[in-house]
Design a protein around this motif. Sequence first.
Motif, PDB file in Angstrom:
ATOM      1  N   THR A 105      17.388   3.235  17.258  1.00 38.96           N
ATOM      2  CA  THR A 105      16.441   2.526  18.123  1.00 38.96           C
ATOM      3  C   THR A 105      16.241   1.081  17.660  1.00 38.96           C
ATOM      4  O   THR A 105      16.268   0.149  18.479  1.00 38.96           O
ATOM      5  N   ASP A 106      16.066   0.865  16.360  1.00 42.49           N
ATOM      6  CA  ASP A 106      15.899  -0.495  15.830  1.00 42.49           C
ATOM      7  C   ASP A 106      17.104  -1.372  16.167  1.00 42.49           C
ATOM      8  O   ASP A 106      16.948  -2.538  16.541  1.00 42.49           O
ATOM      9  N   THR A 107      18.297  -0.812  16.005  1.00 37.84           N
ATOM     10  CA  THR A 107      19.521  -1.577  16.279  1.00 37.84           C
ATOM     11  C   THR A 107      19.595  -1.983  17.740  1.00 37.84           C
ATOM     12  O   THR A 107      19.917  -3.127  18.077  1.00 37.84           O
ATOM     13  N   LEU A 108      19.290  -1.041  18.641  1.00 31.23           N
ATOM     14  CA  LEU A 108      19.345  -1.336  20.081  1.00 31.23           C
ATOM     15  C   LEU A 108      18.361  -2.437  20.450  1.00 31.23           C
ATOM     16  O   LEU A 108      18.721  -3.404  21.150  1.00 31.23           O
ATOM     17  N   LEU A 109      17.126  -2.325  19.988  1.00 28.38           N
ATOM     18  CA  LEU A 109      16.108  -3.325  20.334  1.00 28.38           C
ATOM     19  C   LEU A 109      16.486  -4.691  19.776  1.00 28.38           C
ATOM     20  O   LEU A 109      16.344  -5.712  20.467  1.00 28.38           O
ATOM     21  N   ASN A 110      16.976  -4.744  18.556  1.00 27.48           N
ATOM     22  CA  ASN A 110      17.365  -6.007  17.940  1.00 27.48           C
ATOM     23  C   ASN A 110      18.511  -6.661  18.715  1.00 27.48           C
ATOM     24  O   ASN A 110      18.496  -7.875  18.958  1.00 27.48           O
ATOM     25  N   MET A 111      19.489  -5.871  19.114  1.00 26.59           N
ATOM     26  CA  MET A 111      20.634  -6.430  19.849  1.00 26.59           C
ATOM     27  C   MET A 111      20.216  -6.987  21.205  1.00 26.59           C
ATOM     28  O   MET A 111      20.625  -8.088  21.591  1.00 26.59           O
TER      29      MET A 111
END
Length: 395
Positions: free
Chosen positions: A183-189
């Motif tokens: 989830t963190d990776t998706l939001l950051n991207m």
Amino acid sequence: MSNCINSGINKICVLTQFNSASLNRHIARTYFGNGINFGDGFVEVLAATQTSGETGKQWFQGTADAVRQFIWVFEDAKNRNVENILILAGDQLYRMDYMDFVQNHIDRNAEISVSCAPVGESRASDYGLVKIDSRGRIIQFSEKPKGDNQKAMRVDTTTIGLPPHEAARSPYIASMGVYIFKTDTLLNMLKWRYPTSNDFGSEIIPAAVLEHDVQAYIFRDYWEDIGTIKSFYDANLALTEEVPKFEFYDPKTPFYTSPRFLPPTKMERCHIKDAIISHGCFLRECTVEHSIVGERSRLDYGVELKDTIMMGADYYQTESEIASLLAEGKIPIGIGQNTKIKNCIIDKNVKIGKDVVIHNKDGVQEADRSEDGFYIRLGITVILEKATIEDGMVI
């Protein structure tokens, strides 16, 4: 949706855009009640809407932009300790236990996982192709390459478990367009790293491969992308084979659809071969071969249907209504007497008169005749929804 339910995934958002009213209605009728229990979960339709700000005036610009426009939903998921988000395409036919995919993603501690399938030469250019290293990490991604660029993506697929004869037929590894993101990776991207990238397949995943640990999950079962007229047509008619490659009949992993409470189909002196006939149809002294006949379809005397998908109708016309229409020289829903149809997709609520021939005997590949109620794609005649094809017309 059914794969999610069968996998025990009960928090589902459906992002819809083009002509989505009937899809939204279908989701509401099918997945609320009907014995399907989501417990503390939900199925929420997130339809494209205009919001404040300059970007809010645009429709979804691609798969990634669709998620970005509803980023607050996924930020809320993060706040509720949802660690991974599974992103699925809506135009594919396959049966998968997503929890196997999720467990693989967790076991490898991947930031992103991409479900991949081996494909042959003829289909390779339709997909994003990947190369992977010995640990399953994707080291190269090429979106729908052609010519020499495609050949450069050939790999030895025995390394992913294919026997030599299958590996020779399928020397490419294709992305299925099915992803898991932390989830963190998706939001950051979406917010910071690639704020202007609109598509997962052609923009975000190829860029992420260069910067992140993107793992491949190899899927070896039946999988078909049905996002084009030809692939939709072929995948549907393949279901009529005696032993189809894809089976709906699996009691452990059923496919859920909207209950319509229709009576059984009635057939009078018909010849049916290698066909699927849905509920609530009326077939009279007709021939149906290698075809699918959708619900509430009416086929009159002398009709011949071959290599055809008939989507059916949303409602019935009574016998008296049909007789009245015919007496007035009008055409009821269904197919009239002595009509011959081959190599065709007939959309919903179509009215086809008597003595019509739909055959495309000249092998026309592409045509747009929407004013006449049809078009042709890759040689397949498509009759438009609610179209009327007059008595005696030849297509």
